[in-house]
Scaffold this active site. Structure first.
Site, PDB file in Angstrom:
ATOM      1  N   THR A 272      15.437  54.358  27.321  1.00 22.78           N
ATOM      2  CA  THR A 272      15.574  54.279  28.785  1.00 22.78           C
ATOM      3  C   THR A 272      15.872  55.676  29.331  1.00 22.78           C
ATOM      4  O   THR A 272      16.661  56.418  28.750  1.00 22.78           O
ATOM      5  CB  THR A 272      16.696  53.300  29.173  1.00 22.78           C
ATOM      6  OG1 THR A 272      16.336  52.001  28.712  1.00 22.78           O
ATOM      7  CG2 THR A 272      16.889  53.236  30.684  1.00 22.78           C
ATOM      8  N   PHE A 274      17.475  57.791  32.334  1.00 21.15           N
ATOM      9  CA  PHE A 274      18.437  57.684  33.434  1.00 21.15           C
ATOM     10  C   PHE A 274      18.412  58.965  34.250  1.00 21.15           C
ATOM     11  O   PHE A 274      18.182  60.056  33.709  1.00 21.15           O
ATOM     12  CB  PHE A 274      19.861  57.519  32.888  1.00 21.15           C
ATOM     13  CG  PHE A 274      20.110  56.222  32.159  1.00 21.15           C
ATOM     14  CD1 PHE A 274      20.715  55.151  32.803  1.00 21.15           C
ATOM     15  CD2 PHE A 274      19.759  56.074  30.826  1.00 21.15           C
ATOM     16  CE1 PHE A 274      20.968  53.959  32.138  1.00 21.15           C
ATOM     17  CE2 PHE A 274      20.007  54.884  30.154  1.00 21.15           C
ATOM     18  CZ  PHE A 274      20.607  53.825  30.808  1.00 21.15           C
TER      19      PHE A 274
HETATM   20  O1  LIG Z   1      23.496  46.553  31.628  1.00 22.34           O
HETATM   21  C1  LIG Z   1      23.643  47.706  31.206  1.00 22.34           C
HETATM   22  O2  LIG Z   1      24.344  47.967  30.216  1.00 22.34           O
HETATM   23  C2  LIG Z   1      22.954  48.804  31.896  1.00 22.34           C
HETATM   24  O3  LIG Z   1      23.328  49.935  31.730  1.00 22.34           O
HETATM   25  C3  LIG Z   1      21.764  48.506  32.774  1.00 22.34           C
HETATM   26  C4  LIG Z   1      20.420  48.549  32.033  1.00 22.34           C
HETATM   27  C5  LIG Z   1      19.288  48.443  33.111  1.00 22.34           C
HETATM   28  O4  LIG Z   1      19.550  48.298  34.271  1.00 22.34           O
HETATM   29  O5  LIG Z   1      18.115  48.521  32.705  1.00 22.34           O
HETATM   30  C6  LIG Z   1      20.230  49.818  31.333  1.00 22.34           C
HETATM   31  C7  LIG Z   1      19.641  49.904  30.129  1.00 22.34           C
HETATM   32  C8  LIG Z   1      19.311  48.723  29.301  1.00 22.34           C
HETATM   33  O6  LIG Z   1      17.934  48.676  29.139  1.00 22.34           O
HETATM   34  C9  LIG Z   1      19.737  47.460  29.936  1.00 22.34           C
HETATM   35  C10 LIG Z   1      20.298  47.398  31.134  1.00 22.34           C
END
Ligand SMILES: O=C(O)C(=O)C[C@]1(C(=O)O)C=C[C@@H](O)C=C1
Length: 410
Positions: A272, A274
């Site tokens: 992911t 950020f």
């Molecule tokens: O729920 C979390 O722990 C988050 O940080 C959010 C979040 C998102 O919004 O996509 C971030 C990364 C992961 O893929 C899952 C959830």
């Protein structure tokens, strides 16, 4: 507000009805972002317990002497490309302002959420501020209650997180930094609970979606909640014995839960990206001269995607500028009756260019573009000027140091 869950869960952990997804064609994608912390404990989330800091205030990497990377490799950039990961165990750092000491970073969720890990990896010395929703995190920065907000904007499994781009574009904030986190999902349960006893799994909807195949194999019910660590907190505080949560191994440690399974994600490669957002006036100056810079922008145009795309590509390629992201959004709907018939509402973008108060404007045809190079680089400046000649509106969302490293908290 309507909530999707039929469970009797605390309301602050339930999700509003999901919005329609948009038509989009992802032309390219850069995988991304990770870390943990003490928190000032807002919105009912308890502060995370402190980990011993490293002497240099940096996150611990591989747990050994701050050495970077597996086999000494850095992550690579690319379109869904696999990269080596940097393994971290996160500690709360302290020290110079370079590491974010004195900065408050707002994130969505409870302590132990992936977003918090990302914030603490980017700025090991920062104080993290838990918020109920990403919108609250961004609003906290705008109002001065936090210095940065952290926002996931794309992932290898989801593509662009349009839900969060929507938020970014509605606020007068700029991108100050990017960070890529390898997201490793675990199945967590109360101590002593066995996998066979689990009837239901709760987590952030993205985590549930990313682990769809594993959950189907388990044959369990799924319930979305606001964030992964919030799910764990809920398990713990309600002593749920028939329910498991999907969250990080770090959250298991923090809340004292058992890990029933590791690596639950359907795709082994799950990264992911950020962004750390700041008020424009408080953003770091230009990226350091020795860093590769990246500039993010949104381009609104009149439609006719192919012709516009060619012109945008030509503005960059004729100046030898690489693109690291290009997302095409065409939303013809007006948000009224036509939305009910399947058309999507236009993208709302805060126009901060005009004198006076910024205004929210609606655009049906939009491109999200990230390019290599600083916004102050004459080639990038000229490319943007060329695009402005045919676009309706261009907003530069930020210029920051490109970071292709992929951090891994396992
Ligand atoms: O729920 C979390 O722990 C988050 O940080 C959010 C979040 C998102 O919004 O996509 C971030 C990364 C992961 O893929 C899952 C959830």
């Amino acid at each position: 507000m309507a909530y999707t869950s039929s469970l009797h869960l605390p309301k602050h952990l339930l999700l509003p009805n999901p919005r329609r997804t948009r038509h989009r064609s992802s032309v390219s994608f850069v995988p991304v972002a990770a870390a943990a912390a003490k928190a000032s404990g807002v919105n009912g989330h308890a502060p995370e317990k402190q980990q011993p800091p490293q002497p240099n205030g940096k996150p611990r990497i591989n747990g050994v002497n701050g050495k970077k990377g597996v086999n000494g490799h850095k992550g690579v950039n690319g379109v869904n490309g696999h990269a080596d990961r940097i393994h971290l165990s996160v500690s709360t750092g302290s020290g110079g302002s370079q590491d974010g000491s004195g900065l408050r970073v707002a994130f969505q969720g409870a302590p132990g959420a992936y977003s918090e890990f990302a914030a603490k990896t980017a700025l090991p010395g920062c104080d993290t501020v838990p918020c109920r929703a990403f919108a609250d995190a961004l609003a906290a920065v705008e109002r001065g209650g936090a210095d940065r907000a952290i926002l996931p904007v794309e992932s290898t499994m989801e593509g662009t997180a349009l839900r969060n781009y929507d938020l970014l574009l509605r606020h007068d904030l700029v991108v100050a930094q990017e960070i890529n986190l390898f997201v490793h999902y675990c199945l967590l349960a109360m101590p002593g609970v066995r996998a066979a006893e689990v009837r239901r799994v709760i987590s952030h909807p993205m985590a549930l979606a990313h682990c769809g195949r594993a959950l189907a194999r388990l044959g369990v019910d799924r319930e979305p909640v606001e964030d992964t660590a919030g799910a764990v907190e809920m398990l713990r505080s309600n002593r749920m014995l028939d329910t498991a949560a999907i969250a990080s191994p770090r959250a298991a440690d923090l809340y004292g839960l058992d890990v029933l399974a590791h690596g639950l994600q359907d795709e082994s490669w799950n990264v992911t990206r950020f962004l750390l957002l700041s008020r424009p006036a408080a953003a770091p100056a230009a990226p350091p001269a020795d860093a590769d810079a990246k500039t993010s922008m949104v381009v609104a145009h009149r439609g006719g995607s192919m012709a516009v795309l060619l012109k945008v590509l030509s503005a960059f390629s004729s100046r030898n500028i690489n693109l690291t992201k290009l997302e095409v959004i065409n939303n013809e709907g007006d948000g009224g009756d036509s939305a009910a018939a399947g058309a999507r509402p236009p993208v709302m973008i805060l126009d901060t260019s005009a004198r006076g108060a910024p205004t929210l404007r609606a655009f049906p045809h939009v491109l999200y573009v990230d390019c290599a190079g600083a916004a102050s680089d004459p080639r990038v400046r000229e490319a943007i000027q060329e695009i402005e000649k045919f676009a309706v509106f261009v907003r530069v969302l930020g210029c920051y140091a490109a970071d292709s490293t992929i951090y891994d908290l396992q």
